[in-house]
Design a protein around this motif. Structure first.
Motif, mmCIF file in Angstrom:
data_model
loop_
_atom_site.group_PDB
_atom_site.id
_atom_site.type_symbol
_atom_site.label_atom_id
_atom_site.label_comp_id
_atom_site.label_asym_id
_atom_site.label_seq_id
_atom_site.Cartn_x
_atom_site.Cartn_y
_atom_site.Cartn_z
ATOM 1 N N ALA A 51 0.830 -1.204 0.000
ATOM 2 C CA ALA A 51 0.000 0.000 0.000
ATOM 3 C C ALA A 51 0.868 1.260 0.000
ATOM 4 C CB ALA A 51 -0.936 -0.021 1.207
ATOM 5 N N LYS A 52 1.903 1.281 0.816
ATOM 6 C CA LYS A 52 2.771 2.457 0.905
ATOM 7 C C LYS A 52 3.468 2.730 -0.423
ATOM 8 C CE LYS A 52 6.697 4.286 3.543
ATOM 9 N NZ LYS A 52 7.673 4.007 4.636
ATOM 10 N N ASP A 53 3.972 1.664 -1.069
ATOM 11 C CA ASP A 53 4.663 1.831 -2.348
ATOM 12 C C ASP A 53 3.741 2.433 -3.406
ATOM 13 O OD1 ASP A 53 6.938 0.755 -1.235
ATOM 14 O OD2 ASP A 53 6.644 -1.242 -2.104
ATOM 15 N N GLN A 54 2.447 2.162 -3.288
ATOM 16 C CA GLN A 54 1.478 2.675 -4.260
ATOM 17 C C GLN A 54 0.842 3.994 -3.813
ATOM 18 O OE1 GLN A 54 -1.210 -0.689 -4.722
ATOM 19 N NE2 GLN A 54 0.026 -1.511 -6.394
ATOM 20 N N GLY A 55 1.256 4.489 -2.653
ATOM 21 C CA GLY A 55 0.744 5.762 -2.186
ATOM 22 C C GLY A 55 -0.546 5.687 -1.414
ATOM 23 N N PHE A 56 -0.870 4.503 -0.883
ATOM 24 C CA PHE A 56 -2.113 4.327 -0.143
ATOM 25 C C PHE A 56 -1.829 4.111 1.333
ATOM 26 C CE2 PHE A 56 -3.142 2.414 -4.401
ATOM 27 C CZ PHE A 56 -3.905 3.478 -4.854
ATOM 28 N N ASP A 57 -2.858 4.295 2.129
ATOM 29 C CA ASP A 57 -2.776 4.006 3.553
ATOM 30 C C ASP A 57 -3.114 2.538 3.800
ATOM 31 O OD1 ASP A 57 -2.284 6.715 3.986
ATOM 32 O OD2 ASP A 57 -4.411 7.178 4.266
ATOM 33 N N GLY A 58 -2.924 2.106 5.037
ATOM 34 C CA GLY A 58 -3.389 0.796 5.470
ATOM 35 C C GLY A 58 -2.652 -0.361 4.840
ATOM 36 N N VAL A 59 -3.386 -1.456 4.627
ATOM 37 C CA VAL A 59 -2.825 -2.706 4.113
ATOM 38 C C VAL A 59 -3.559 -3.099 2.838
ATOM 39 C CG1 VAL A 59 -2.615 -5.187 4.548
ATOM 40 C CG2 VAL A 59 -2.079 -3.563 6.361
ATOM 41 N N ARG A 60 -2.790 -3.356 1.787
ATOM 42 C CA ARG A 60 -3.376 -3.894 0.555
ATOM 43 C C ARG A 60 -3.084 -5.382 0.513
ATOM 44 N NH1 ARG A 60 -3.764 -1.434 -5.504
ATOM 45 N NH2 ARG A 60 -5.171 -3.069 -6.271
ATOM 46 N N TRP A 61 -4.145 -6.181 0.596
ATOM 47 C CA TRP A 61 -3.978 -7.634 0.620
ATOM 48 C C TRP A 61 -3.610 -8.149 -0.759
ATOM 49 C CZ3 TRP A 61 -3.477 -8.673 5.411
ATOM 50 C CH2 TRP A 61 -4.246 -8.020 6.380
ATOM 51 N N PRO A 62 -2.716 -9.122 -0.829
ATOM 52 C CA PRO A 62 -2.340 -9.701 -2.124
ATOM 53 C C PRO A 62 -3.427 -10.613 -2.659
ATOM 54 C CG PRO A 62 -1.252 -10.873 -0.355
ATOM 55 C CD PRO A 62 -2.008 -9.747 0.295
ATOM 56 N N LYS A 63 -3.125 -11.262 -3.753
ATOM 57 C CA LYS A 63 -4.119 -12.127 -4.400
ATOM 58 C C LYS A 63 -3.683 -13.585 -4.425
ATOM 59 C CE LYS A 63 -6.454 -13.944 -8.104
ATOM 60 N NZ LYS A 63 -6.335 -15.352 -8.549
ATOM 61 N N GLN A 64 -2.642 -13.908 -5.174
ATOM 62 C CA GLN A 64 -2.207 -15.297 -5.357
ATOM 63 C C GLN A 64 -0.908 -15.506 -4.604
ATOM 64 O OE1 GLN A 64 -2.408 -16.866 -9.408
ATOM 65 N NE2 GLN A 64 -0.533 -18.015 -9.065
ATOM 66 N N VAL A 65 -0.974 -16.214 -3.463
ATOM 67 C CA VAL A 65 0.146 -16.231 -2.531
ATOM 68 C C VAL A 65 0.357 -17.613 -1.934
ATOM 69 C CG1 VAL A 65 -0.185 -13.809 -1.915
ATOM 70 C CG2 VAL A 65 -1.314 -15.576 -0.572
ATOM 71 N N GLY A 66 1.515 -17.764 -1.300
ATOM 72 C CA GLY A 66 1.798 -18.868 -0.407
ATOM 73 C C GLY A 66 1.733 -18.368 1.027
ATOM 74 N N PRO A 67 2.191 -19.170 1.962
ATOM 75 C CA PRO A 67 2.078 -18.783 3.370
ATOM 76 C C PRO A 67 2.802 -17.494 3.730
ATOM 77 C CG PRO A 67 2.644 -21.103 3.160
ATOM 78 C CD PRO A 67 2.776 -20.509 1.800
ATOM 79 N N ASP A 68 3.825 -17.135 2.943
ATOM 80 C CA ASP A 68 4.592 -15.925 3.248
ATOM 81 C C ASP A 68 3.879 -14.651 2.825
ATOM 82 O OD1 ASP A 68 4.773 -16.335 0.530
ATOM 83 O OD2 ASP A 68 6.961 -16.234 0.418
ATOM 84 N N GLY A 69 2.810 -14.757 2.044
ATOM 85 C CA GLY A 69 2.048 -13.583 1.640
ATOM 86 C C GLY A 69 2.651 -12.808 0.497
ATOM 87 N N ARG A 70 3.706 -13.323 -0.131
ATOM 88 C CA ARG A 70 4.339 -12.615 -1.240
ATOM 89 C C ARG A 70 3.500 -12.764 -2.512
ATOM 90 N NH1 ARG A 70 6.074 -14.939 -5.574
ATOM 91 N NH2 ARG A 70 7.567 -16.320 -4.556
#
Length: 727
Positions: free
Chosen positions: A436-455
């Motif tokens: 979210a920060k890298d894109q200029g937004f507040d809070g948390v932007r949840w990912p879409k297609q991930v493994g346990p690490d959330g990457r």
């Protein structure tokens, strides 16, 4: 119509939908599991004939198999050839706020085929991947070809008893009758087998075989790299043998327990289990244990009873229940007790009093879906779309699908099965906050297609989706409605509030109000090619408003001051685009493409009435979708969407018709799997969506009709108990 207070004979309800098979159906194997661990078996009660249960090739990949052994902790990563990062796939897009970086994909995905992808993108999309932990099957080691063939199995009969979670398989092999009972412990990654056959004294044995991890889209096992991993019997003592597995820094152990066993390593990655001479019973347990290192993750919490499991790795020692003389029988007994507890808890819906022939099929799908989501979707991670049966998208999970897998646990009064995976979000907040920060937004932007690490994974679609963002708020609210407590509010407040912070900052103000995008891809992914210009999808607009108001309600419940920015965005969302009296999918060209998910219907179906949606326009939209949609391009959860929208619009006949619509993606096999294609032989969002729809149709929704079972036809006899009313 019977009252919802009518007592239901739950054992009869469940057992009349037991799975019976008398011939090999390659599409319809059964599984035993507990939400953290699952074992899928063939007609022998084991995994003796994996080649007969293939997963069709996707993008011309080698075939996989449905007969998997998978867990929530069992992950693997192939060593990277270099320093791979998402930076190489990041593209800057124009947005109303200025240039915004998005993880995209240099290559492309065409008809499911990944083309022109770099090795870095392939690795990032494929690692870590879920691992097949091992294959357990009968063999005849004393003959030239030890593998069991379908022709070796005579007169097979198999019953999956849903009430006890046990599979019993009978057949004749080498002229001898065989009786096999298979079960999974309700709280441990522990399989129990009891085999009774004179063939055991004539050479019949059990082989455990172990593969390497695979980067393939659907195949969790690579059998062609024996030098890349190691298997050794690390410890042996009376009644217990421990096998050590090592793969690229990942590790786990497999403990075999039982008496009257002869266990020996017969190949580089094979271990043989025989009965001692003269024995005609083989009773043993196989315990899979995470080593808690590398990409094989420690166990979390979960399991069908909802009792918490340890967050640290279990010791390699076999559990006490499996050290008895009849180790397999102890597991089978535990399964019987655990599943009886499961079925007696939570909710039940009985349609047996209804004469309409559709009722029995709705009931069958409902019972089987409860079993399948319990063993596949109730664990400590959001599930992959094929659960713990076989891989899809390399075992990585899709957060926009989490609602479909798990929301029903709350409305079916089994909130304990929802909470473990919901707690996972807190573990990946740092990476979501950085996105979210890298894109200029507040809070948390949840990912879409991930493994346990959330990457995140490189993708021309996934990183542009936004409809997964409100899901944690929605799921947390459903949990609170089912079991309201200040402790639950406090536990999930940070996730709810950080999600709302992102949502409020993502919506940008215009003269018309607050708008969404561009860029974005709506839930209906048909707009991938216009992701740079797409804006204001109907469902997402309503979801944004509703979820932000829920987040505000959470602050009020906790005695916190209101957030004026959240409330301003919710109040000022622009209305969805209306064309010819129906809702468009997005508010720019091409407006509505009639393929994939008819997701505009979710705005009054998955969601309750909001200020943005006119029921009359939604009614016309539903009629138009039913009259003219490309059903071949839909997915299994689209039919519950149709049903929920029809129910909320007071059209129960259309709701039932939607649940049973005769379409290829709405097929529910004898084992309960919602088959989609050869490469997606099961699709658990369809099962979970069905349960969410049935709960809404039976128990009703806030401000809905006060009659019993308002989403079912008035002449249906619907008995239910324990359901929680939907929002």
């Amino acid at each position: 119509m019977r009252s919802q207070h009518t007592a239901i004979d739950r054992q009869s309800l469940v057992r009349r939908h037991n799975v019976h098979q008398q011939s090999l159906d390659p599409r319809s194997p059964v599984s035993v599991g507990n939400g953290e661990f699952c074992f899928t078996l063939d007609l022998t009660g084991m995994q003796s004939m994996p080649g007969r249960y293939p997963v069709g090739a996707r993008s011309e990949l080698p075939p996989g198999t449905l007969l998997g052994t998978q867990s929530q902790w069992g992950w693997h990563a192939v060593p990277a050839d270099g320093e791979y990062s998402l930076a190489g796939s990041t593209v800057t897009y124009d947005s109303p706020r200025g240039p915004v970086p998005y993880v995209d994909m240099v290559g492309d995905i065409v008809d499911g085929r990944e083309t022109d992808t770099s090795r870095a993108e392939t690795w990032l999309r494929a690692n870590p991947h879920r691992l097949d932990l091992g294959r357990i099957g009968f063999s005849l080691p004393d003959r030239d070809n030890p593998d069991i063939q379908a022709a070796d199995i005579v007169d097979p009969r198999q019953i999956l008893d849903l009430w006890t979670g046990t599979a019993t398989s009978t057949f004749a092999l080498s002229g001898h009758p065989a009786h096999v009972t298979t079960a999974c412990h309700p709280e441990q990654d522990l399989l129990g087998f009891r085999i009774e056959s004179a063939a055991l004294d004539q050479g019949l044995a059990v082989t455990l075989a172990f593969p390497y991890g695979s980067e393939a889209w659907h195949n969790a096992a690579d059998w062609d790299q024996p030098a890349a991993h190691s298997t050794r019997v690390a410890e042996a003592e009376p009644q217990r043998w421990v096998i050590q597995r090592d793969l690229d820094g990942s590790g786990y152990q497999v403990a075999i327990t039982g008496t009257g066993l002869v266990v020996e390593q017969t190949g580089r990655h094979e271990v043989l289990i025989r009965a001692e001479p003269g024995q005609e019973v083989l009773d043993f347990a196989v315990h899979f244990v995470s080593a808690g290192q590398g990409d094989c993750l420690p166990r979390g919490t979960g399991g069908i009873s909802g009792i918490g499991k340890p967050a640290t790795p279990e010791p390699a020692a076999a559990p006490a229940a499996a050290t008895a003389a009849e180790a397999g029988t102890a597991v089978i007994d535990a399964s019987r007790q655990g599943w009886a507890t499961f079925w007696k808890s939570g909710a039940a819906v009985d349609l047996s009093g209804t004469a309409d022939p559709r009722a029995l099929e709705v009931e069958r799908r409902t019972v089987l879906s409860q079993y399948l989501t319990a063993i596949n979707c109730s664990g400590s991670l959001p599930p992959q779309e094929t659960g713990l049966v076989c891989n899809s998208w390399r075992g990585r999970f899709h957060l926009e699908m989490h609602w479909w897998h798990a929301a029903h646990f709350a409305t079916w009064n089994r909130t304990a099965l929802l909470l473990p995976a919901l707690r996972w979000y807190a573990t990946v907040m740092d990476s979501g906050r950085q996105t979210a920060k890298d894109q200029g937004f507040d809070g948390v932007r949840w990912p879409k297609q991930v493994g346990p690490d959330g990457r995140e994974s490189p993708s021309p679609i996934g990183t542009f989706l936004i409809w997964q963002q409100p899901h944690p708020i929605h799921l947390a609210e459903l949990a609170y409605r089912a079991e309201p407590s200040r402790e639950l509010l406090a536990e999930f407040a940070e996730v709810v509030f950080a999600t709302a912070d992102f949502m409020a900052s993502f919506a940008h103000p215009t003269a018309r109000g607050f708008e969404l995008g561009p860029p974005l891809v709506p839930a209906q992914e048909s707009y991938e090619s216009v992701r740079g210009t797409a804006s204001n999808p109907t469902f997402e607009l309503a979801y944004w408003q509703w979820a932000l108001r829920l987040a505000s309600a959470w602050r009020e419940r906790l005695g916190l001051p209101p957030r004026e920015d959240w409330e301003a965005v919710a109040a000022g969302m622009v209305p969805p685009k209306v064309m010819d009296g129906t809702y468009a999918a997005i508010d720019v060209e091409p407006f509505t493409i009639r393929t994939d998910h008819p997701s505009m219907l979710c705005a009054l179906g998955v969601l309750p009435q909001t200020g943005l949606v006119d029921p009359a326009i939604m009614r016309a939209t539903l009629r138009e979708v039913l009259a003219d949609w490309d059903w071949d391009s839909t997915w299994g959860w689209d039919y519950p969407v149709l049903a929920m929208t029809a129910a909320r619009l007071d059209d129960p006949e259309a709701a039932v018709d939607a649940l049973l619509l005769d379409a290829g993606k709405n097929l529910i096999l004898p084992n309960g799997h919602n088959r989609q294609t050869d490469s997606l032989p099961l699709y658990l969002p369809g099962n979970g969506g069905l349960l969410a729809a049935v709960a809404l149709m039976a128990a009703g929704w806030d401000d809905g009709p006060e009659r019993s079972a308002p989403g079912f036809p008035a002449d249906w006899d619907v008995a239910w108990e324990g359901l929680v009313r939907s929002p």
